[in-house]
Design a protein around this motif. Structure first.
Motif, short mmCIF file in Angstrom:
data_model
loop_
_atom_site.label_atom_id
_atom_site.label_comp_id
_atom_site.label_asym_id
_atom_site.label_seq_id
_atom_site.Cartn_x
_atom_site.Cartn_y
_atom_site.Cartn_z
N LEU A 1 3.67 13.50 14.29
CA LEU A 1 4.05 13.31 15.68
C LEU A 1 3.90 11.85 16.11
CD1 LEU A 1 2.63 16.39 17.66
CD2 LEU A 1 5.02 15.89 17.11
N THR A 2 2.86 11.20 15.63
CA THR A 2 2.60 9.80 16.01
C THR A 2 3.23 8.82 15.03
OG1 THR A 2 0.46 9.81 14.82
CG2 THR A 2 0.44 10.42 17.16
N LEU A 3 4.06 9.32 14.12
CA LEU A 3 4.67 8.46 13.10
C LEU A 3 5.45 7.28 13.70
CD1 LEU A 3 5.25 7.90 10.11
CD2 LEU A 3 7.18 9.50 10.27
N PRO A 4 6.28 7.50 14.73
CA PRO A 4 7.00 6.35 15.29
C PRO A 4 6.08 5.23 15.77
CG PRO A 4 7.94 8.40 16.10
CD PRO A 4 6.68 8.76 15.38
N LEU A 5 4.94 5.60 16.35
CA LEU A 5 3.98 4.59 16.81
C LEU A 5 3.35 3.87 15.62
CD1 LEU A 5 2.13 6.49 19.68
CD2 LEU A 5 3.94 4.77 19.88
N ASN A 6 3.07 4.61 14.55
CA ASN A 6 2.48 4.00 13.37
C ASN A 6 3.46 3.06 12.68
OD1 ASN A 6 0.06 5.42 13.69
ND2 ASN A 6 0.83 7.18 12.56
N VAL A 7 4.73 3.45 12.66
CA VAL A 7 5.76 2.58 12.08
C VAL A 7 5.85 1.29 12.89
CG1 VAL A 7 8.23 2.31 11.66
CG2 VAL A 7 7.09 4.45 11.06
N LYS A 8 5.78 1.43 14.21
CA LYS A 8 5.82 0.25 15.07
C LYS A 8 4.62 -0.65 14.82
CE LYS A 8 6.41 -1.11 19.91
NZ LYS A 8 6.59 -0.63 21.31
N GLN A 9 3.46 -0.03 14.58
CA GLN A 9 2.25 -0.80 14.29
C GLN A 9 2.41 -1.58 12.99
OE1 GLN A 9 -1.17 1.53 13.24
NE2 GLN A 9 -2.62 -0.08 13.79
N ILE A 10 2.96 -0.93 11.97
CA ILE A 10 3.13 -1.60 10.68
C ILE A 10 4.16 -2.72 10.79
CG2 ILE A 10 3.99 -1.27 8.33
CD1 ILE A 10 2.73 1.52 8.41
N ARG A 11 5.23 -2.48 11.53
CA ARG A 11 6.22 -3.53 11.72
C ARG A 11 5.63 -4.72 12.46
NH1 ARG A 11 11.46 0.25 13.38
NH2 ARG A 11 12.01 0.85 11.23
N SER A 12 4.78 -4.44 13.44
CA SER A 12 4.10 -5.51 14.16
C SER A 12 3.19 -6.28 13.23
CB SER A 12 3.29 -4.91 15.32
OG SER A 12 2.52 -5.90 15.97
N SER A 13 2.49 -5.54 12.36
CA SER A 13 1.60 -6.18 11.38
C SER A 13 2.38 -7.08 10.44
CB SER A 13 0.86 -5.11 10.58
OG SER A 13 0.09 -5.67 9.55
N LYS A 14 3.56 -6.61 10.00
CA LYS A 14 4.40 -7.41 9.10
C LYS A 14 4.95 -8.64 9.82
CE LYS A 14 7.39 -4.77 6.95
NZ LYS A 14 8.30 -3.60 6.78
N ALA A 15 5.30 -8.48 11.10
CA ALA A 15 5.81 -9.61 11.87
C ALA A 15 4.72 -10.67 12.06
CB ALA A 15 6.32 -9.13 13.22
N MET A 16 3.50 -10.21 12.33
CA MET A 16 2.39 -11.15 12.47
C MET A 16 2.11 -11.86 11.16
SD MET A 16 1.09 -11.30 15.56
CE MET A 16 -0.61 -11.80 15.32
N GLN A 17 2.25 -11.11 10.07
CA GLN A 17 2.05 -11.71 8.76
C GLN A 17 3.07 -12.81 8.49
OE1 GLN A 17 2.13 -8.86 5.60
NE2 GLN A 17 2.12 -10.39 3.98
N ALA A 18 4.32 -12.58 8.91
CA ALA A 18 5.40 -13.55 8.64
C ALA A 18 5.19 -14.88 9.36
CB ALA A 18 6.74 -12.94 9.03
N ILE A 19 4.55 -14.83 10.54
CA ILE A 19 4.39 -16.08 11.31
C ILE A 19 3.00 -16.68 11.14
CG2 ILE A 19 6.09 -15.34 13.02
CD1 ILE A 19 3.78 -14.74 14.92
N GLN A 20 2.19 -16.12 10.24
CA GLN A 20 0.86 -16.67 10.02
C GLN A 20 0.86 -18.16 9.65
OE1 GLN A 20 -2.50 -15.74 10.28
NE2 GLN A 20 -1.54 -14.22 11.62
N PRO A 21 1.75 -18.62 8.75
CA PRO A 21 1.75 -20.06 8.42
C PRO A 21 1.98 -20.93 9.65
CG PRO A 21 3.01 -18.83 6.80
CD PRO A 21 2.69 -17.87 7.90
N GLU A 22 2.90 -20.52 10.53
CA GLU A 22 3.16 -21.30 11.74
C GLU A 22 1.96 -21.26 12.68
OE1 GLU A 22 7.20 -21.03 13.48
OE2 GLU A 22 7.54 -19.49 11.95
#
Length: 250
Positions: free
Chosen positions: A72-93
């Motif tokens: 049931l909470t899968l969409p929220l978890n997917v959003k969390q993981i995508r946010s984590s990946k986005a944060m990871q991508a901008i870490q160097p900057e």
């Protein structure tokens, strides 16, 4: 860090509840009130019905309830993981900004916010799933201690209403918490503060799980395993996409 603090707070509240409520009122279809009627009783019913379908195993009934809740909470978890990946991508900057404005924290914060806006990243998005999990954890705890069939049942070596006498489940809960955070938090490598919480969170779960009913720790372990598998496949898909883009560009 917010994740660890929120979970720690709720788990401490649950620990306190376990010591203060000696004779909790039983939960059933006749229960009244929004909390009991729409949160606690449905969880109790789901666990009991699942256990009945699976040969009377309440440990497996908790597994079914966990899968149902996590799906049931899968969409929220997917959003969390995508946010984590986005944060990871901008870490160097982000690291460049920290180095550039190390003597001006206010300027560093302003530039970091601009960076978030530029890449459409919401640093608070990762908190939403755990905020949703908080009332579920509390409802789960109530369902356990207020349902005699769950509280008095045994699963493997444990009585579900009591803490694990061998401390195996708390250790597994801590290890799976660490692994889940490690998989989702690759971006923390350049953040010493977050690295610290990578270890504090599992220790916190270990210590608190020792005092909580085994059923709740079991739910936590099942949920962690679910998230580990989910994260693996989501990151696997992301890596496959990046590899195909890399191959195409060549």
């Amino acid at each position: 860090m917010r994740y660890a603090l929120l979970v720690g707070l709720v788990m401490l509240v649950l620990t306190g509840c376990g010591t203060s409520i000696t004779n909790p009122p039983p939960i059933g279809p006749e229960s009244t009130g929004i909390w009991d009627k729409f949160f606690v009783y449905p969880l109790s019913w789901l666990i009991k019905e699942s256990a009945a379908f699976l040969g009377g195993s309440y440990g497996l009934g908790i597994l079914v309830a966990t899968i149902f809740i996590r799906t049931l909470t899968l969409p929220l978890n997917v959003k969390q993981i995508r946010s984590s990946k986005a944060m990871q991508a901008i870490q160097p900057e982000m690291q460049k900004l920290r180095d550039k404005y190390k003597n001006d924290p206010q300027k560093a914060q302003m530039e970091t916010m601009k960076l978030f806006q530029k890449h459409n990243v919401n640093p608070l998005a990762g908190c939403l799933p755990i905020l949703v999990q908080m009332p579920i954890l509390i409802a789960f705890y109530n369902a356990i201690i207020r349902t005699t069939e769950i509280r008095e049942q045994e699963f493997l070596w444990m009585q579900l209403g009591a803490s694990d006498p061998l401390y195996i489940l708390p250790v597994v809960a801590a290890l799976t918490t660490y692994l889940q955070q490690k998989m989702m938090g690759a971006q923390i490598q350049n953040n010493p503060q977050m690295q610290m919480f990578l270890y504090i969170m599992p220790i916190m779960i270990l210590v608190i799980s020792v005092t909580l009913p085994s059923a709740l720790a079991l739910y936590w372990v099942y949920g962690n395993i679910y998230m580990i598998i989910q994260t693996y496949f989501l990151y696997k898909d992301s890596r496959s996409e990046n590899s195909s883009k890399g191959g195409t560009s060549k």
